[in-house]
Scaffold this motif. Sequence first.
Motif, PDB file in Angstrom:
ATOM      1  N   ALA A 152       0.831  -1.208   0.000  1.00  0.00           N
ATOM      2  CA  ALA A 152       0.000   0.000   0.000  1.00  0.00           C
ATOM      3  C   ALA A 152       0.863   1.254   0.000  1.00  0.00           C
ATOM      4  O   ALA A 152       0.558   2.234  -0.690  1.00  0.00           O
ATOM      5  CB  ALA A 152      -0.928  -0.009   1.215  1.00  0.00           C
ATOM      6  N   MET A 153       1.953   1.222   0.753  1.00  0.00           N
ATOM      7  CA  MET A 153       2.862   2.376   0.767  1.00  0.00           C
ATOM      8  C   MET A 153       3.498   2.568  -0.603  1.00  0.00           C
ATOM      9  O   MET A 153       3.692   3.699  -1.044  1.00  0.00           O
ATOM     10  CB  MET A 153       3.936   2.182   1.837  1.00  0.00           C
ATOM     11  CG  MET A 153       3.402   2.187   3.244  1.00  0.00           C
ATOM     12  SD  MET A 153       4.666   1.767   4.433  1.00  0.00           S
ATOM     13  CE  MET A 153       5.040   3.386   5.040  1.00  0.00           C
ATOM     14  N   SER A 154       3.809   1.480  -1.279  1.00  0.00           N
ATOM     15  CA  SER A 154       4.408   1.556  -2.599  1.00  0.00           C
ATOM     16  C   SER A 154       3.433   2.133  -3.626  1.00  0.00           C
ATOM     17  O   SER A 154       3.833   2.864  -4.523  1.00  0.00           O
ATOM     18  CB  SER A 154       4.883   0.173  -3.037  1.00  0.00           C
ATOM     19  OG  SER A 154       5.488   0.232  -4.295  1.00  0.00           O
ATOM     20  N   GLU A 155       2.151   1.800  -3.480  1.00  0.00           N
ATOM     21  CA  GLU A 155       1.151   2.377  -4.386  1.00  0.00           C
ATOM     22  C   GLU A 155       1.029   3.877  -4.173  1.00  0.00           C
ATOM     23  O   GLU A 155       0.869   4.633  -5.124  1.00  0.00           O
ATOM     24  CB  GLU A 155      -0.208   1.710  -4.151  1.00  0.00           C
ATOM     25  CG  GLU A 155      -0.290   0.301  -4.679  1.00  0.00           C
ATOM     26  CD  GLU A 155      -1.620  -0.354  -4.360  1.00  0.00           C
ATOM     27  OE1 GLU A 155      -2.548   0.329  -3.892  1.00  0.00           O
ATOM     28  OE2 GLU A 155      -1.731  -1.581  -4.574  1.00  0.00           O
ATOM     29  N   ASP A 156       1.118   4.319  -2.916  1.00  0.00           N
ATOM     30  CA  ASP A 156       1.021   5.750  -2.604  1.00  0.00           C
ATOM     31  C   ASP A 156       2.236   6.522  -3.097  1.00  0.00           C
ATOM     32  O   ASP A 156       2.136   7.677  -3.471  1.00  0.00           O
ATOM     33  CB  ASP A 156       0.875   5.970  -1.094  1.00  0.00           C
ATOM     34  CG  ASP A 156      -0.456   5.479  -0.559  1.00  0.00           C
ATOM     35  OD1 ASP A 156      -1.381   5.254  -1.368  1.00  0.00           O
ATOM     36  OD2 ASP A 156      -0.570   5.318   0.673  1.00  0.00           O
ATOM     37  N   ASN A 157       3.404   5.895  -3.079  1.00  0.00           N
ATOM     38  CA  ASN A 157       4.642   6.563  -3.461  1.00  0.00           C
ATOM     39  C   ASN A 157       5.545   5.553  -4.184  1.00  0.00           C
ATOM     40  O   ASN A 157       6.476   5.014  -3.604  1.00  0.00           O
ATOM     41  CB  ASN A 157       5.333   7.125  -2.211  1.00  0.00           C
ATOM     42  CG  ASN A 157       6.407   8.121  -2.556  1.00  0.00           C
ATOM     43  OD1 ASN A 157       6.769   8.299  -3.713  1.00  0.00           O
ATOM     44  ND2 ASN A 157       6.943   8.761  -1.536  1.00  0.00           N
ATOM     45  N   PRO A 158       5.272   5.294  -5.473  1.00  0.00           N
ATOM     46  CA  PRO A 158       5.978   4.218  -6.183  1.00  0.00           C
ATOM     47  C   PRO A 158       7.451   4.472  -6.462  1.00  0.00           C
ATOM     48  O   PRO A 158       8.171   3.549  -6.810  1.00  0.00           O
ATOM     49  CB  PRO A 158       5.184   4.077  -7.485  1.00  0.00           C
ATOM     50  CG  PRO A 158       4.480   5.359  -7.662  1.00  0.00           C
ATOM     51  CD  PRO A 158       4.252   5.926  -6.294  1.00  0.00           C
ATOM     52  N   LYS A 159       7.933   5.700  -6.316  1.00  0.00           N
ATOM     53  CA  LYS A 159       9.335   5.986  -6.633  1.00  0.00           C
ATOM     54  C   LYS A 159      10.264   5.750  -5.446  1.00  0.00           C
ATOM     55  O   LYS A 159      11.466   5.909  -5.568  1.00  0.00           O
ATOM     56  CB  LYS A 159       9.470   7.429  -7.116  1.00  0.00           C
ATOM     57  CG  LYS A 159       8.774   7.661  -8.442  1.00  0.00           C
ATOM     58  CD  LYS A 159       8.988   9.047  -8.954  1.00  0.00           C
ATOM     59  CE  LYS A 159       8.275   9.213 -10.289  1.00  0.00           C
ATOM     60  NZ  LYS A 159       8.508  10.510 -10.873  1.00  0.00           N
ATOM     61  N   VAL A 160       9.699   5.354  -4.304  1.00  0.00           N
ATOM     62  CA  VAL A 160      10.491   5.130  -3.090  1.00  0.00           C
ATOM     63  C   VAL A 160      10.492   3.641  -2.762  1.00  0.00           C
ATOM     64  O   VAL A 160       9.497   2.952  -2.953  1.00  0.00           O
ATOM     65  CB  VAL A 160       9.887   5.934  -1.913  1.00  0.00           C
ATOM     66  CG1 VAL A 160      10.600   5.631  -0.615  1.00  0.00           C
ATOM     67  CG2 VAL A 160       9.921   7.424  -2.207  1.00  0.00           C
ATOM     68  N   THR A 172       7.277  -7.461  13.821  1.00  0.00           N
ATOM     69  CA  THR A 172       7.304  -6.905  12.466  1.00  0.00           C
ATOM     70  C   THR A 172       7.598  -5.417  12.561  1.00  0.00           C
ATOM     71  O   THR A 172       7.342  -4.781  13.583  1.00  0.00           O
ATOM     72  CB  THR A 172       5.956  -7.105  11.738  1.00  0.00           C
ATOM     73  OG1 THR A 172       4.929  -6.447  12.468  1.00  0.00           O
ATOM     74  CG2 THR A 172       5.630  -8.570  11.578  1.00  0.00           C
ATOM     75  N   LYS A 173       8.120  -4.897  11.474  1.00  0.00           N
ATOM     76  CA  LYS A 173       8.410  -3.468  11.426  1.00  0.00           C
ATOM     77  C   LYS A 173       8.189  -2.968  10.007  1.00  0.00           C
ATOM     78  O   LYS A 173       8.665  -3.587   9.050  1.00  0.00           O
ATOM     79  CB  LYS A 173       9.852  -3.206  11.861  1.00  0.00           C
ATOM     80  CG  LYS A 173      10.214  -1.740  11.906  1.00  0.00           C
ATOM     81  CD  LYS A 173      11.635  -1.545  12.397  1.00  0.00           C
ATOM     82  CE  LYS A 173      11.979  -0.071  12.405  1.00  0.00           C
ATOM     83  NZ  LYS A 173      13.369   0.151  12.797  1.00  0.00           N
ATOM     84  N   THR A 174       7.451  -1.882   9.887  1.00  0.00           N
ATOM     85  CA  THR A 174       7.272  -1.202   8.605  1.00  0.00           C
ATOM     86  C   THR A 174       7.504   0.287   8.844  1.00  0.00           C
ATOM     87  O   THR A 174       7.371   0.761   9.974  1.00  0.00           O
ATOM     88  CB  THR A 174       5.858  -1.416   8.038  1.00  0.00           C
ATOM     89  OG1 THR A 174       4.894  -0.979   9.003  1.00  0.00           O
ATOM     90  CG2 THR A 174       5.600  -2.872   7.683  1.00  0.00           C
ATOM     91  N   PRO A 175       7.846   1.023   7.806  1.00  0.00           N
ATOM     92  CA  PRO A 175       8.049   2.461   7.980  1.00  0.00           C
ATOM     93  C   PRO A 175       6.749   3.139   8.410  1.00  0.00           C
ATOM     94  O   PRO A 175       5.652   2.683   8.083  1.00  0.00           O
ATOM     95  CB  PRO A 175       8.461   2.956   6.593  1.00  0.00           C
ATOM     96  CG  PRO A 175       8.834   1.751   5.821  1.00  0.00           C
ATOM     97  CD  PRO A 175       8.098   0.602   6.430  1.00  0.00           C
TER      98      PRO A 175
END
Length: 114
Positions: free
Chosen positions: A36-44, A71-74
Motif C-alpha cells: 500500500a505504501m508503494s502504491e502511494d509513493n511508487p518511486k520510493v 514486524t516493522k514497517t516504515p
Amino acid sequence: MKIIRDGQALIGMLEGGELNQEMSTKLTETLGELGAMSEDNPKVVHKGNLTLKLDFAVANGMVTINADITTKTPKRARKSSVYWVTESGALSTEHPQQHDMFSGPRDVSERTRA
C-alpha cells in the motif's frame, strides 16, 4: 520416538500450530502495508521486516522453546492541511485578506448601464 530435524516441521508444530498461523498472518499484513505504501509513493523503496525469535531453555535433557514474532514497517506519511491564521488567532479556510468571489450575487447593474 519421533525425531524432528527439519526447521519447517518444528515451526509448524510449535504452540500447536498457532505460531505458524500467526507468522503467516503477520507476513501477509507486513507485505500488504508495504504494498500500500508503494502504491502511494511508487518511486520510493519501502522496507520492512518480520523477525521470528526462538528462545531455548534446556534442563535435564528437556528443551522448552518460547517464540516471539515482531514486524516493522516504515511509519506512513500523513497528508498536510493548509489553513490561514486570522488576526484573532483562529483558523480560517479562506485567506483573511482576500474576498470570496463566489460568496453570493454581485450587483452588476452599474456595469450593464455602461
